[in-house]
Scaffold this motif. Structure first.
Motif, mmCIF file in Angstrom:
data_model
loop_
_atom_site.group_PDB
_atom_site.id
_atom_site.type_symbol
_atom_site.label_atom_id
_atom_site.label_comp_id
_atom_site.label_asym_id
_atom_site.label_seq_id
_atom_site.Cartn_x
_atom_site.Cartn_y
_atom_site.Cartn_z
ATOM 1 N N LYS A 1 0.832 -1.204 0.000
ATOM 2 C CA LYS A 1 0.000 0.000 0.000
ATOM 3 C C LYS A 1 0.868 1.256 0.000
ATOM 4 N N ASP B 1 -4.125 3.432 -7.554
ATOM 5 C CA ASP B 1 -5.258 3.500 -6.635
ATOM 6 C C ASP B 1 -5.645 2.107 -6.151
ATOM 7 N N ASP B 2 -6.667 2.058 -5.278
ATOM 8 C CA ASP B 2 -7.065 0.794 -4.655
ATOM 9 C C ASP B 2 -7.498 -0.256 -5.670
ATOM 10 N N ARG C 1 -13.208 -7.291 -3.078
ATOM 11 C CA ARG C 1 -13.836 -5.976 -3.162
ATOM 12 C C ARG C 1 -15.215 -5.964 -2.513
ATOM 13 N N HIS D 1 -9.435 -4.746 -1.107
ATOM 14 C CA HIS D 1 -8.939 -4.608 -2.469
ATOM 15 C C HIS D 1 -9.441 -5.784 -3.304
#
Length: 531
Positions: free
Chosen positions: A130, A139-140, A151, A156
């Motif tokens: 991260k 980004d994530d 998700r 993630h």
């Protein structure tokens, strides 16, 4: 005078790595076990692996991965690594494999240099991942955690998300000779890590070149403790075992008890190691508590193996011990003692693999060293040319030109001799790279870290042999600032907090001045002479 392999050249198909490994798989092989997760015992068949690879490829393409895009893969060995690595390539992407021991800034540096669009990791490494993703601008949605909750659970994207997306694998087209498959990072013959551009043809070639010499077969069970993120594990273990339809038992990290347990439990026949593992196999009393009789061959690479140590392992385990040589820049194998090379000295690296041409060059005069009609040649720098040699370093024309000459020969930086029958022995090295437990440790990187300490005026790092460990370790020579009370442990702790564990400084000496040339180059030979 150049020399080649005593083995005939092999056919190298103009195929992607995926097509070469799996395209012609027999129906009967789909049900065979391809991978066993060592810690859990979970098995993946060849058919299941191919389905997972296709699913990963489809999911990545659906998420925007285009042909030629780079994906960072930060993970220890597991069956999932195999599915994701080959899924990236199957989608036309390029995998830049990242050392699982790297810190966040080290990961970020590789991601940025490679211009990676995704980072795929595992939950134990998520904190570093991260941090790195944030620094690299990912980004994530572009940070995928293989074993994460997914998700839907607020995490993630996970491997389960990829596999259940059911997106078809994309139809991709590229030139296997020029399209990059893998982008491992290596310090090569100089100090700074660089992206090694390896094409599909490079990786296909090296599997084909080594197949007859190592003689891994469908009846073998191969223990995979050497990391897949390292080119040794990627080609010699992962890809070669899968091509042979062998069974691969994965270990996420080396633990001697687990190592011995897995050999005994799964009746492993072929074990690839680095020299520090050989020390344990030769000397540790616990080895006698395990049944290792299934092992027919142990092959050591990544660093020089002492001949007496190798013989001690062979005698204790009751198996053949072999040694190989290579570099990330050669995908990696250029030389190996073949399975039938009982007469070759164990401290040699064996013969040149098929389809390669080599020569020795006097580093002082530039003259080629003659291959003798009998006996052993004079030493010279080993130069190698073949279909497994990289196309160059990413975005680094200067380093590429310094390593690859106009005739296509890779200058290895290692000094070798060759016998009349083609057996090569590495006797020294020009390069300053330190090899610790098979990992590359660039002195220049550690020197840069040391110089950030406010109490250090100057510093240099070399590799020295630690008598207790029996291997090379990084030693720092430090010039303290005036009135500084800096201790050896202070220096060791400072570096340890900023680098991966294998890069840590293990010894420190305080000196009045670092010896340098008139051009300002550190005279490491003077430090070695004084050590």
């Amino acid at each position: 005078m150049s020399f080649r392999s005593p083995y005939p050249d092999v056919d190298i198909p103009e195929q992607s790595l995926y097509d070469y490994l799996f395209g012609g798989i027999a129906e009967a092989d789909l049900g065979r076990t391809a991978l066993i997760d060592g810690p859990t015992g979970a098995e993946t068949s060849y058919g299941e692996l191919i389905e997972q690879i296709d699913a990963v490829a489809g999911a990545l393409a659906a998420r925007g991965l285009a042909v030629g895009d780079v994906v960072g893969l930060l993970s220890p060995n597991s069956p999932a690594f195999a599915a994701v690595f080959h899924g990236i390539l199957r989608a036309g992407g390029t995998a830049t494999t990242i050392n699982a021991l790297y810190t966040g800034p080290e990961i970020a540096k590789q991601l940025a240099d490679a211009d990676a669009r995704f980072l795929i990791t595992v939950s134990p490494l998520l904190d570093h991942a991260k941090e790195a993703a944030a620094q690299a601008g990912l980004d994530d949605e572009h940070l995928i955690v293989l074993d994460g909750p997914g998700r839907a659970a607020g995490g993630h994207p996970s491997l389960a998300d990829l596999l259940t997306q059911h997106a078809p694998a994309p139809e991709v087209s590229f030139d296997a000779a020029t399209h990059l498959a893998a982008l491992p990072y290596s310090s090569g013959t100089t100090g700074r890590a660089k992206g090694v551009m390896l094409t599909h043809r490079n990786l296909v070639a090296n599997v084909a070149q080594t197949a007859e010499l190592t003689n891994t077969t469908r009846d073998d069970t191969v223990l995979a403790v050497l990391p897949f993120f390292h080119i040794y594990g990627m080609t010699v273990l992962l890809n070669s075992a899968l091509r042979s339809r062998a069974k691969l038992v994965t270990m996420p990290r080396f633990d001697l008890v687990q190592f011995l347990t897995l050999i005994q439990q799964h009746r492993c026949t072929f074990v690839y190691i680095a020299p520090p593992v050989a020390v344990a196999l030769a000397k540790h009393p616990i080895v006698d508590q395990y049944d290792l009789s299934s092992v027919h061959t142990i092959l050591s690479g990544a660093a020089p193996l002492d001949e007496q140590l190798g013989k001690a392992v062979a005698a204790r385990i009751g198996c053949k011990v072999r040694q190989g040589y290579g570099m990330s820049e050669m995908s990696p194998v250029s030389h190996v003692i073949p399975h039938d090379g009982d007469a070759m000295a164990l401290d040699s690296v064996g013969v040149t693999v098929p389809n390669m041409e080599c020569k020795l060059v006097d580093p002082d005069t530039g003259d080629e060293v003659a291959v003798p009609a009998a006996g052993v040649s004079e030493p010279g720098e080993l130069w190698c040319k073949g279909p497994n040699v990289m196309v160059g370093y990413l975005n680094n024309a200067e380093a590429t030109e310094a390593t690859l000459d106009a005739d296509g020969f890779l200058h290895t930086g290692d000094i070798a001799t060759v016998s009349a029958d083609g057996v090569v022995t590495i006797v020294d090295r020009l390069k300053e790279l330190i090899k610790y437990k098979g990992y590359q440790v660039p002195p220049a990187e550690l020197e840069a870290v040391l110089l950030t300490h406010p109490q250090i005026a100057d510093a240099a790092v070399i590799g020295v042999i630690d008598p207790a460990a029996g291997e090379e370790v990084p030693k720092a020579y430090v010039v303290r600032q005036p009135q500084s009370a800096l201790t050896e442990q202070d220096v060791i702790d400072f570096v340890a907090a900023k680098v991966a564990p294998h890069k840590k400084v293990r010894q420190v000496a305080f000196i009045e001045a670092i010896p340098k040339s008139s051009a300002g180059k550190i005279l490491r030979k003077d430090l070695r002479a004084a050590n």
